[in-house]
Design a protein around this motif. Structure first.
Motif, PDB file in Angstrom:
ATOM      1  N   PHE A 195      -2.560  12.474   2.163  1.00  0.00           N
ATOM      2  CA  PHE A 195      -2.172  12.149   0.824  1.00  0.00           C
ATOM      3  C   PHE A 195      -1.031  12.969   0.384  1.00  0.00           C
ATOM      4  O   PHE A 195      -0.126  12.267  -0.049  1.00  0.00           O
ATOM      5  CB  PHE A 195      -3.407  12.518  -0.167  1.00  0.00           C
ATOM      6  N   ALA A 244       0.914  -1.231   0.064  1.00  0.00           N
ATOM      7  CA  ALA A 244       0.188  -0.057   0.145  1.00  0.00           C
ATOM      8  C   ALA A 244       1.042   1.259  -0.129  1.00  0.00           C
ATOM      9  O   ALA A 244       0.602   2.189  -0.733  1.00  0.00           O
ATOM     10  CB  ALA A 244      -0.900  -0.053   1.176  1.00  0.00           C
ATOM     11  N   GLU A 245       1.784   1.228   0.753  1.00  0.00           N
ATOM     12  CA  GLU A 245       2.762   2.586   0.838  1.00  0.00           C
ATOM     13  C   GLU A 245       3.788   2.890  -0.335  1.00  0.00           C
ATOM     14  O   GLU A 245       3.740   4.043  -1.034  1.00  0.00           O
ATOM     15  CB  GLU A 245       3.637   2.483   2.115  1.00  0.00           C
ATOM     16  N   VAL A 282      -8.845   5.678  -2.803  1.00  0.00           N
ATOM     17  CA  VAL A 282      -7.945   4.224  -3.056  1.00  0.00           C
ATOM     18  C   VAL A 282      -8.893   3.205  -3.800  1.00  0.00           C
ATOM     19  O   VAL A 282      -8.131   2.327  -4.781  1.00  0.00           O
ATOM     20  CB  VAL A 282      -7.534   3.895  -1.736  1.00  0.00           C
ATOM     21  N   THR A 322       1.826   6.698  -6.933  1.00  0.00           N
ATOM     22  CA  THR A 322       0.641   7.496  -7.242  1.00  0.00           C
ATOM     23  C   THR A 322       1.219   8.964  -7.274  1.00  0.00           C
ATOM     24  O   THR A 322       1.084   9.932  -7.930  1.00  0.00           O
ATOM     25  CB  THR A 322      -0.284   7.557  -6.270  1.00  0.00           C
ATOM     26  N   TYR A 360     -10.315  10.913   1.149  1.00  0.00           N
ATOM     27  CA  TYR A 360      -9.223  10.433   1.025  1.00  0.00           C
ATOM     28  C   TYR A 360      -9.128   8.906   0.388  1.00  0.00           C
ATOM     29  O   TYR A 360      -8.768   8.417  -0.365  1.00  0.00           O
ATOM     30  CB  TYR A 360      -8.195  10.867   2.144  1.00  0.00           C
ATOM     31  N   SER A 361      -9.553   8.065   1.888  1.00  0.00           N
ATOM     32  CA  SER A 361      -9.376   6.565   1.515  1.00  0.00           C
ATOM     33  C   SER A 361     -10.575   6.306   0.283  1.00  0.00           C
ATOM     34  O   SER A 361     -10.013   5.263  -0.361  1.00  0.00           O
ATOM     35  CB  SER A 361     -10.133   6.034   2.978  1.00  0.00           C
ATOM     36  N   ASN A 386      -3.959   2.801   9.117  1.00  0.00           N
ATOM     37  CA  ASN A 386      -2.503   3.333   8.970  1.00  0.00           C
ATOM     38  C   ASN A 386      -1.998   3.498  10.206  1.00  0.00           C
ATOM     39  O   ASN A 386      -2.776   3.983  11.120  1.00  0.00           O
ATOM     40  CB  ASN A 386      -2.700   4.744   8.109  1.00  0.00           C
ATOM     41  N   ARG A 394      -4.449  -1.731   3.090  1.00  0.00           N
ATOM     42  CA  ARG A 394      -5.721  -1.756   2.490  1.00  0.00           C
ATOM     43  C   ARG A 394      -6.524  -2.791   2.943  1.00  0.00           C
ATOM     44  O   ARG A 394      -6.110  -3.842   2.901  1.00  0.00           O
ATOM     45  CB  ARG A 394      -5.492  -1.938   0.965  1.00  0.00           C
ATOM     46  N   HIS A 440       1.191   4.153  -2.875  1.00  0.00           N
ATOM     47  CA  HIS A 440       0.979   5.584  -2.529  1.00  0.00           C
ATOM     48  C   HIS A 440       2.099   6.071  -3.282  1.00  0.00           C
ATOM     49  O   HIS A 440       2.004   7.495  -3.858  1.00  0.00           O
ATOM     50  CB  HIS A 440       1.038   5.630  -1.133  1.00  0.00           C
ATOM     51  N   ARG A 441       3.314   5.947  -2.963  1.00  0.00           N
ATOM     52  CA  ARG A 441       4.431   6.758  -3.461  1.00  0.00           C
ATOM     53  C   ARG A 441       4.572   6.818  -4.917  1.00  0.00           C
ATOM     54  O   ARG A 441       4.906   7.837  -5.607  1.00  0.00           O
ATOM     55  CB  ARG A 441       5.945   6.279  -2.825  1.00  0.00           C
TER      56      ARG A 441
END
Length: 350
Positions: A61, A16-17, A310, A23, A306-307, A108, A99, A20-21
């Motif tokens: 985010f 998940a992290e 995803v 993205t 935010y969530s 988180n 997630r 995110h990076r």
């Protein structure tokens, strides 16, 4: 939405992290685009700021203020960056972001990981005109004086912010939520308001959903006494409603769909406690126009996502705005501002 549906399996195959990076990296390559155009139905004024749409991006985010311009180009009416602390900090050990696909939720325990306020300030100083950008500030985990950290954050970031958010509600920094206690909160907000000085940006306070009724009233009383400009309701929860995912027992703050009932209840609680004297911004479990509309009718002037991004992708932003416009017109409201708190007005008429 269709493109994201095709990409989602590949994205969800990543940690998940890391996803995110990735993205954030992709957004850095995206042209900034134009901030959302003003729509007379959706435009609203809160804390002296003119928001072209009530649909915003919650903090967490864009932690380091790297991609706020491309995010505004996705259709957000405002973007909140951070949480930023005075000094850089690595945050909690990995893995720390999970997630819960079966629940459309996220857990988180990031721990305010960020590169510090100085690095973010350099990026924010290059910001082009247009769009509303809020800056969410916090305290360093190892700080000997957390109130001093918040005051320092206000002084450093106020010249760069359209508004500032004081975040004392993350569950991932030990002892931070103790600042929601009435005495500590009074001291903190007095220091923050003093640090802002005359002519500074509006100050918002972000609160936790895990509050008792007396806590809600105490916070409302302090916020009114200190003349804060808005309340964001709410952050992630440490409670655990029934969840199906294998990550259900992970420590940290829960966000996404399972937070929706609690966040809505807490919003109603703060609406009653403040008697409408303080603008409210709703966050937590908002994934559709209907979700956002329920918060607006319950007393929110703005909403944050935010969530849900995803699970539904960036097209969700404009979809919610379009659905809000349709709902407002269908129910006979000329604009979003007219609908704020209409739920309680209707209750009084029954």
């Amino acid at each position: 939405m269709a493109l994201y549906s095709l990409l989602r399996p590949a994205i969800f195959a990543l940690d998940a992290e890391k996803a995110h990076r990735l993205t954030i990296a992709a957004l850095k390559l995206k042209p900034a685009g134009r901030p959302v155009a003003v729509d007379p139905v959706l435009a609203t004024r809160v804390a002296g700021l003119d928001f072209p749409s009530p649909v915003g991006l919650a903090a967490g985010f864009d932690k380091d203020a790297e991609v706020f311009a491309p995010l505004l180009g996705l259709g957000f009416g405002f973007v909140e960056v951070g949480t930023l602390t005075p000094r850089p900090q690595a945050g909690n050990p990995k893995p720390r972001l999970f997630r819960l696909a079966e629940d459309e939720a996220v857990i988180n325990r990031m721990g305010f990981n960020n590169g510090g306020q100085d690095a973010a300030a350099a990026r924010l100083a290059r910001r082009q005109p247009g769009g509303i950008v809020g800056i969410n500030i916090g305290a360093n985990k190892d700080s000997a004086d957390r109130i001093a950290d918040y005051a320092q954050g206000v002084r450093a970031m106020a010249p760069l912010a359209d508004y500032l958010t004081v975040n004392i509600s993350s569950p991932n920094t030990p002892g931070l939520r103790a600042l929601q206690d009435k005495g500590a909160l009074t001291e903190l907000l007095a220091a923050v308001v003093e640090a802002r000085g005359a002519g500074g940006p509006p100050i918002f306070l972000k609160v936790a959903p895990d509050l008792e009724p007396m806590d809600v009233q105490d916070i409302a009383d302090v916020v009114i006494a200190q003349r804060l400009d808005a309340l964001i309701v709410s952050n992630t929860t440490i409670s655990r409603p029934p969840l199906r995912s294998r990550y259900a027992k992970e420590m940290g703050g829960l966000s996404g769909a399972p937070l929706k009932p609690l966040a809505l209840k807490r919003l109603r609680d703060f609406r009653r406690a403040t008697e409408g004297q303080v603008p409210l911004i709703a966050a937590g479990g908002i994934a559709s126009g209907a979700d956002a509309w329920a918060r607006i009718k319950a007393g929110a002037s703005l909403v944050q996502l935010y969530s849900a991004l995803v699970f539904h992708g960036p097209g969700l932003v404009r979809r919610i705005a379009e659905e809000l416009r349709d709902l407002a017109q269908r129910e006979g409201f000329a604009n979003i501002a007219e609908a704020v708190g209409s739920e309680e007005r209707n209750d009084r008429l029954v």
